[in-house]
Design a protein around this motif. Sequence first.
Motif, PDB file in Angstrom:
ATOM      1  N   GLY A  14      -9.702  49.208  27.926  1.00  0.00           N
ATOM      2  CA  GLY A  14     -10.245  48.172  28.800  1.00  0.00           C
ATOM      3  C   GLY A  14      -9.567  46.830  28.668  1.00  0.00           C
ATOM      4  N   ASP A  15      -8.562  46.717  27.827  1.00  0.00           N
ATOM      5  CA  ASP A  15      -7.851  45.457  27.618  1.00  0.00           C
ATOM      6  C   ASP A  15      -6.423  45.563  28.120  1.00  0.00           C
ATOM      7  OD1 ASP A  15      -9.999  44.132  26.280  1.00  0.00           O
ATOM      8  OD2 ASP A  15      -9.553  45.310  24.483  1.00  0.00           O
ATOM      9  N   ARG A  16      -5.874  44.407  28.472  1.00  0.00           N
ATOM     10  CA  ARG A  16      -4.484  44.312  28.903  1.00  0.00           C
ATOM     11  C   ARG A  16      -3.654  43.832  27.713  1.00  0.00           C
ATOM     12  NH1 ARG A  16      -1.686  42.055  33.958  1.00  0.00           N
ATOM     13  NH2 ARG A  16       0.029  40.769  33.168  1.00  0.00           N
ATOM     14  N   LEU A  17      -2.660  44.640  27.343  1.00  0.00           N
ATOM     15  CA  LEU A  17      -1.758  44.285  26.262  1.00  0.00           C
ATOM     16  C   LEU A  17      -0.423  43.864  26.869  1.00  0.00           C
ATOM     17  CD1 LEU A  17      -3.953  46.037  24.877  1.00  0.00           C
ATOM     18  CD2 LEU A  17      -2.176  46.872  23.342  1.00  0.00           C
ATOM     19  N   GLU A  18       0.101  42.743  26.412  1.00  0.00           N
ATOM     20  CA  GLU A  18       1.359  42.236  26.951  1.00  0.00           C
ATOM     21  C   GLU A  18       2.477  42.386  25.929  1.00  0.00           C
ATOM     22  OE1 GLU A  18       1.443  38.564  28.978  1.00  0.00           O
ATOM     23  OE2 GLU A  18      -0.462  38.906  30.011  1.00  0.00           O
ATOM     24  N   GLY A  19       3.624  42.796  26.425  1.00  0.00           N
ATOM     25  CA  GLY A  19       4.769  42.982  25.557  1.00  0.00           C
ATOM     26  C   GLY A  19       6.047  42.536  26.220  1.00  0.00           C
ATOM     27  N   THR A  20       7.119  42.619  25.459  1.00  0.00           N
ATOM     28  CA  THR A  20       8.459  42.347  25.962  1.00  0.00           C
ATOM     29  C   THR A  20       9.313  43.568  25.682  1.00  0.00           C
ATOM     30  OG1 THR A  20       8.243  39.988  25.511  1.00  0.00           O
ATOM     31  CG2 THR A  20      10.454  40.830  25.847  1.00  0.00           C
ATOM     32  N   LEU A  21       9.924  44.084  26.738  1.00  0.00           N
ATOM     33  CA  LEU A  21      10.797  45.248  26.607  1.00  0.00           C
ATOM     34  C   LEU A  21      12.243  44.762  26.579  1.00  0.00           C
ATOM     35  CD1 LEU A  21      11.005  48.366  26.557  1.00  0.00           C
ATOM     36  CD2 LEU A  21      11.204  48.285  29.055  1.00  0.00           C
ATOM     37  N   TYR A  22      12.931  45.048  25.499  1.00  0.00           N
ATOM     38  CA  TYR A  22      14.338  44.663  25.339  1.00  0.00           C
ATOM     39  C   TYR A  22      15.197  45.846  25.768  1.00  0.00           C
ATOM     40  CZ  TYR A  22      12.623  40.769  22.490  1.00  0.00           C
ATOM     41  OH  TYR A  22      11.974  39.631  22.041  1.00  0.00           O
ATOM     42  N   LEU A  23      16.048  45.625  26.753  1.00  0.00           N
ATOM     43  CA  LEU A  23      16.890  46.689  27.287  1.00  0.00           C
ATOM     44  C   LEU A  23      18.352  46.397  26.991  1.00  0.00           C
ATOM     45  CD1 LEU A  23      15.185  47.149  30.768  1.00  0.00           C
ATOM     46  CD2 LEU A  23      15.071  48.722  28.837  1.00  0.00           C
ATOM     47  N   PRO A  24      19.092  47.371  26.471  1.00  0.00           N
ATOM     48  CA  PRO A  24      20.523  47.164  26.232  1.00  0.00           C
ATOM     49  C   PRO A  24      21.289  47.175  27.555  1.00  0.00           C
ATOM     50  CG  PRO A  24      19.941  49.429  25.780  1.00  0.00           C
ATOM     51  CD  PRO A  24      18.644  48.728  26.101  1.00  0.00           C
ATOM     52  N   ALA A  25      22.548  46.812  27.496  1.00  0.00           N
ATOM     53  CA  ALA A  25      23.353  46.748  28.723  1.00  0.00           C
ATOM     54  C   ALA A  25      23.544  48.125  29.341  1.00  0.00           C
ATOM     55  CB  ALA A  25      24.699  46.105  28.421  1.00  0.00           C
ATOM     56  N   GLY A  26      23.720  49.138  28.529  1.00  0.00           N
ATOM     57  CA  GLY A  26      23.913  50.486  29.038  1.00  0.00           C
ATOM     58  C   GLY A  26      22.663  51.323  28.935  1.00  0.00           C
ATOM     59  N   ALA A  27      22.834  52.632  29.145  1.00  0.00           N
ATOM     60  CA  ALA A  27      21.695  53.544  29.030  1.00  0.00           C
ATOM     61  C   ALA A  27      21.221  53.574  27.581  1.00  0.00           C
ATOM     62  CB  ALA A  27      22.088  54.941  29.473  1.00  0.00           C
ATOM     63  N   PRO A  28      19.923  53.418  27.343  1.00  0.00           N
ATOM     64  CA  PRO A  28      19.433  53.383  25.955  1.00  0.00           C
ATOM     65  C   PRO A  28      19.528  54.738  25.272  1.00  0.00           C
ATOM     66  CG  PRO A  28      17.598  53.324  27.489  1.00  0.00           C
ATOM     67  CD  PRO A  28      18.845  53.188  28.312  1.00  0.00           C
ATOM     68  N   THR A  29      19.805  54.694  23.974  1.00  0.00           N
ATOM     69  CA  THR A  29      19.861  55.907  23.171  1.00  0.00           C
ATOM     70  C   THR A  29      18.478  56.522  23.007  1.00  0.00           C
ATOM     71  OG1 THR A  29      21.732  55.002  21.941  1.00  0.00           O
ATOM     72  CG2 THR A  29      20.532  56.815  20.915  1.00  0.00           C
ATOM     73  N   ALA A  30      17.479  55.672  22.771  1.00  0.00           N
ATOM     74  CA  ALA A  30      16.085  56.077  22.599  1.00  0.00           C
ATOM     75  C   ALA A  30      15.248  54.816  22.787  1.00  0.00           C
ATOM     76  CB  ALA A  30      15.862  56.696  21.227  1.00  0.00           C
ATOM     77  N   VAL A  31      13.943  54.949  22.612  1.00  0.00           N
ATOM     78  CA  VAL A  31      13.030  53.818  22.800  1.00  0.00           C
ATOM     79  C   VAL A  31      12.319  53.552  21.471  1.00  0.00           C
ATOM     80  CG1 VAL A  31      11.174  52.852  24.188  1.00  0.00           C
ATOM     81  CG2 VAL A  31      12.669  54.616  25.161  1.00  0.00           C
ATOM     82  N   VAL A  32      12.389  52.304  21.016  1.00  0.00           N
ATOM     83  CA  VAL A  32      11.788  51.906  19.748  1.00  0.00           C
ATOM     84  C   VAL A  32      10.535  51.091  20.028  1.00  0.00           C
ATOM     85  CG1 VAL A  32      12.146  50.741  17.541  1.00  0.00           C
ATOM     86  CG2 VAL A  32      14.102  51.760  18.749  1.00  0.00           C
ATOM     87  N   VAL A  33       9.419  51.485  19.439  1.00  0.00           N
ATOM     88  CA  VAL A  33       8.208  50.662  19.447  1.00  0.00           C
ATOM     89  C   VAL A  33       8.164  49.922  18.126  1.00  0.00           C
ATOM     90  CG1 VAL A  33       5.693  50.620  19.603  1.00  0.00           C
ATOM     91  CG2 VAL A  33       6.981  52.321  20.881  1.00  0.00           C
ATOM     92  N   THR A  34       8.019  48.597  18.185  1.00  0.00           N
ATOM     93  CA  THR A  34       7.955  47.813  16.957  1.00  0.00           C
ATOM     94  C   THR A  34       6.552  47.242  16.772  1.00  0.00           C
ATOM     95  OG1 THR A  34       8.578  45.682  17.954  1.00  0.00           O
ATOM     96  CG2 THR A  34      10.362  47.139  17.272  1.00  0.00           C
ATOM     97  N   THR A  35       6.179  47.052  15.531  1.00  0.00           N
ATOM     98  CA  THR A  35       4.942  46.341  15.214  1.00  0.00           C
ATOM     99  C   THR A  35       5.171  45.519  13.957  1.00  0.00           C
ATOM    100  OG1 THR A  35       2.541  46.554  14.981  1.00  0.00           O
ATOM    101  CG2 THR A  35       3.884  48.139  13.802  1.00  0.00           C
TER     102      THR A  35
END
Length: 287
Positions: A14-35
């Motif tokens: 029920g809550d809205r979580l805000e984040g920033t997605l960092y994208l590399p210049a090319g196709a990403p190797t994988a997706v990292v979630v940080t905390t």
Amino acid sequence: MTISTVPFIIAHAGDRLEGTLYLPAGAPTAVVVTTGPLTSVKEQAAGVYAAAMARRGFAALAFDHRTFGASGGTPRQLEDPLGKASDIAAAVSALRLDERLAGKLVVGLGVCAGGGYMARAVADDPRLRAFAGIAGVYPAAAPDPAVIERGRRARERRLATGFVETIPAVAVDNGDVAMPLREAFEYYGTPRGAVPNYSNAFAVESYEHTAGFDAQEAAARLAVPFLLVHSDRALAPALARKFYATVAAPKSELWLDSAGQIDFYDEAGLIDPAADAAAALFQDAVG
């Protein structure tokens, strides 16, 4: 390498979580979630490591957990380790629905307290395919009844009156604070780390959740490759070694020479080797 930072919204409980997605210049190797660390927000250590992973070819998400920063949720500044692990799972779900990241594996990176939170998230969620803990804090369940009782009283008072009791996260003279470390004040209490999105406050009822949190139990349940990055001068190196020894999954460790805990958040001499090691782990995990 250029980095594109884009807003990222996660709907959870029920809550809205805000984040920033960092994208590399090319196709990403994988997706990292940080905390990140206790009370921290996405512009601090989590964002620093997300940017570092993007420079190494990964998409990476840093986000504000519920009750912190730009995200929703009440009571504000509630530190709930299992709640944060649940937020990580929601972030994984949101990332897997993003068309820009279709087919990419998701991995986790936790810093300081976030190392313990990420450990629980990875142990509970098979969608996270590898885990790097950077200067992680991995507590065992050893609750202090008096601390838990203080949290319980604060929660009951809030429910009865609406008043949210808080203490500072840090203070120049320490005292009754969530993080009684001089180096913590020198980061969160000064322009070095006190970004506009950060609030120097800790909801006292958090103690009901943090005092008995057990990250050690997750070690034996990890089923994916794990990297431990730590220092003998960082927080709780004995607990880090105990956690590492218990992990039965493929694992590796990197011990660095730090001044303390907090320089892992913003010192390139620590961030770069930690991020290089994490990138190597994540690259191997995705094949």
